[in-house]
Design a protein around this motif. Structure first.
Motif, PDB file in Angstrom:
ATOM      1  N   ASP A   1       6.704   7.433  60.858  1.00 20.60           N
ATOM      2  CA  ASP A   1       6.535   8.823  61.394  1.00 20.60           C
ATOM      3  C   ASP A   1       7.435   9.726  60.724  1.00 20.60           C
ATOM      4  O   ASP A   1       7.236  10.987  60.822  1.00 20.60           O
ATOM      5  CB  ASP A   1       6.880   8.763  62.871  1.00 20.60           C
ATOM      6  CG  ASP A   1       5.814   8.271  63.812  1.00 20.60           C
ATOM      7  OD1 ASP A   1       4.509   8.119  63.102  1.00 20.60           O
ATOM      8  OD2 ASP A   1       5.976   7.973  64.908  1.00 20.60           O
TER       9      ASP A   1
ATOM     10  N   ARG B   1       3.115  13.530  65.519  1.00 22.62           N
ATOM     11  CA  ARG B   1       2.280  12.405  64.942  1.00 22.62           C
ATOM     12  C   ARG B   1       1.283  11.815  65.719  1.00 22.62           C
ATOM     13  O   ARG B   1       0.441  11.219  65.142  1.00 22.62           O
ATOM     14  CB  ARG B   1       3.406  11.406  64.313  1.00 22.62           C
ATOM     15  CG  ARG B   1       4.258  11.887  63.282  1.00 22.62           C
ATOM     16  CD  ARG B   1       3.774  12.200  61.930  1.00 22.62           C
ATOM     17  NE  ARG B   1       4.735  12.298  60.848  1.00 22.62           N
ATOM     18  CZ  ARG B   1       4.607  13.300  59.953  1.00 22.62           C
ATOM     19  NH1 ARG B   1       3.486  14.017  59.747  1.00 22.62           N
ATOM     20  NH2 ARG B   1       5.406  13.200  58.707  1.00 22.62           N
ATOM     21  N   ARG B   2       1.550  11.573  67.072  1.00 23.43           N
ATOM     22  CA  ARG B   2       0.505  11.118  68.049  1.00 23.43           C
ATOM     23  C   ARG B   2      -0.490  11.817  68.369  1.00 23.43           C
ATOM     24  O   ARG B   2      -1.400  11.433  69.155  1.00 23.43           O
ATOM     25  CB  ARG B   2       1.329  10.246  68.951  1.00 23.43           C
ATOM     26  CG  ARG B   2       2.138   9.207  68.587  1.00 23.43           C
ATOM     27  CD  ARG B   2       3.299   8.801  69.374  1.00 23.43           C
ATOM     28  NE  ARG B   2       3.917   7.560  68.958  1.00 23.43           N
ATOM     29  CZ  ARG B   2       4.782   7.589  67.967  1.00 23.43           C
ATOM     30  NH1 ARG B   2       4.858   8.399  67.292  1.00 23.43           N
ATOM     31  NH2 ARG B   2       5.423   6.472  67.556  1.00 23.43           N
TER      32      ARG B   2
ATOM     33  N   ARG C   1       7.599  12.652  66.883  1.00 25.43           N
ATOM     34  CA  ARG C   1       6.781  11.706  67.598  1.00 25.43           C
ATOM     35  C   ARG C   1       5.654  12.279  68.225  1.00 25.43           C
ATOM     36  O   ARG C   1       4.526  11.632  68.101  1.00 25.43           O
ATOM     37  CB  ARG C   1       7.606  10.627  68.441  1.00 25.43           C
ATOM     38  CG  ARG C   1       8.929   9.927  67.946  1.00 25.43           C
ATOM     39  CD  ARG C   1       9.310   8.982  68.881  1.00 25.43           C
ATOM     40  NE  ARG C   1      10.561   8.304  68.321  1.00 25.43           N
ATOM     41  CZ  ARG C   1      11.709   8.554  68.603  1.00 25.43           C
ATOM     42  NH1 ARG C   1      11.997   9.581  69.173  1.00 25.43           N
ATOM     43  NH2 ARG C   1      12.451   7.850  67.815  1.00 25.43           N
TER      44      ARG C   1
END
Length: 371
Positions: A257, A228-229, A225
């Motif tokens: 994700d 991916r962000r 996470r």
């Protein structure tokens, strides 16, 4: 006083006429319970099929299940208990360190053990006639993964890792395979780094791929996470050689994700006719698509049932039969041989794939590479 959890359904029957197989399966945390559930589903389905076709020369086949919870000591105790219960052979286990403990214990007492799903090369410290294995050794599978990375143009690899014999062995395989081609493998220690720290290190090192050598679901999912962000890491490839994205819980928790994360699995391009039939039954039993681990469970019992039918239930005769096995499983014909560097009997041609989940449809897999 500590107590053991009750055995799974079917794990505590006492049919005196039955031929028993002991099954080691991670069914509770910190074990990887999704893998354990799939492994057990394959084992149980195969036992049902064996009994529907006459059992072992007229005697029912019975699975005696013990939960290892990813604990080597618990596995060792289970091996001793199952041997005392008179099982003809051992099957199962997913976690490599636990399977190693079980294999060592089985070798010491002379109990045949067919390892279903653990890949650590050094499954035992010494050559043994008592232990055989279905999945490929880690050195083969992770070399295929390294070749995939090279083919995709990756040379600067980072691994987010936790302390483990299994993770350390995998890192060595990757480094040895990549180095002659100008590749490097940098290690990020998740015992001291947060997911945000991992992102900062990846941006600074300009790595093009991050491999998750981490516990599942955490901290692996938190790292995914975070990466991916992070807008600095939009072109970074995330990989999971150990196969975390294979299981539905990965896609359920991470959604898109968790897509486009290449992982190893041990499936052929096409299942055998038996495999196609078993896939339907496993999907019904699991209420989701069966993983490669479920097929490994089925094939384990298929091999043991064939040996027990052909050679009887004597433990020494079972162990002596490994080099004569020729069983049509769900994923191909299973034969065992000795491979360089391995002390156990090894399926000579287990299939190896690298796959990921399709970003457009995360419930669908894409095969990216075979080896």
């Amino acid at each position: 006083m500590s107590t053991q959890p009750p055995p799974p359904p079917g794990g505590g029957r006492t049919d005196a006429s039955a031929v028993r197989i002991g099954a080691l399966v991670p069914l509770t945390r910190p074990g990887w319970t999704a893998a354990g559930r799939h492994l057990l589903a394959g084992l149980e389905l195969a036992v049902r099929d064996v009994n529907d076709t006459g059992g072992i020369t007229g005697r029912p086949l019975e699975l005696v299940v013990r939960d290892t919870a990813a604990d080597p000591r618990r596995a060792e105790a289970a091996v001793a208990e199952l041997a005392g219960l008179g099982v003809a052979a051992l099957a199962g286990e997913y976690h490599s360190v636990v399977a190693r403990a079980a294999a060592t214990a089985a070798d010491a007492i002379g109990l045949p053990y067919l390892c279903s799903s653990a890949v650590l090369d050094a499954l035992t410290d010494r050559p043994t006639e008592w232990v055989a294995r279905l999945p490929p050794p880690q050195s083969r599978g992770w070399q295929v993964y390294a070749d995939f990375l090279l083919g995709a143009g990756h040379r600067r690899i980072a691994v987010a890792a936790q302390p483990s014999v299994y993770w350390a062995a995998g890192t060595r395989v990757l480094r040895d395979r990549l180095a002659p081609h100008g590749g490097s493998v940098g290690e990020l220690d998740l015992t001291t780094l947060t997911p945000a720290d991992v992102c900062d290190a990846l941006a600074a090192e300009r790595a093009t791929a991050l491999l998750l050598l981490l516990g599942h679901p955490e901290p692996a999912m938190s790292v995914v996470r975070a990466v991916r962000r992070d807008p600095r890491l939009t072109d970074l490839t995330i990989g999971a050689p150990a196969g975390q994205p294979e299981f539905a819980e990965w896609a359920t928790a991470l959604g898109t994700d968790g897509a486009a994360v290449p992982f190893l699995r041990y499936l052929p391009e096409r299942l055998t006719p038996l495999g196609a039939r078993v896939a339907v039954a496993l999907r019904e039993r699991l209420a989701e698509a069966p993983s490669f681990v479920a097929f490994e469970g089925y094939d384990t019992v298929a091999v043991l049932a064939d040996v027990l039918r052909s050679h009887g239930v004597d433990r020494a005769r079972t162990a002596a039969a490994w080099p004569r096995v020729a069983v049509e499983g769900t994923r191909g014909t299973i034969r065992f041989t000795r491979t360089p560097g391995s002390h156990v009997w090894q399926w000579d041609r287990p299939p190896v794939q690298i796959a990921d989940r399709d970003p457009a449809r995360p419930e669908r897999f894409r095969v990216l590479h075979t080896g």
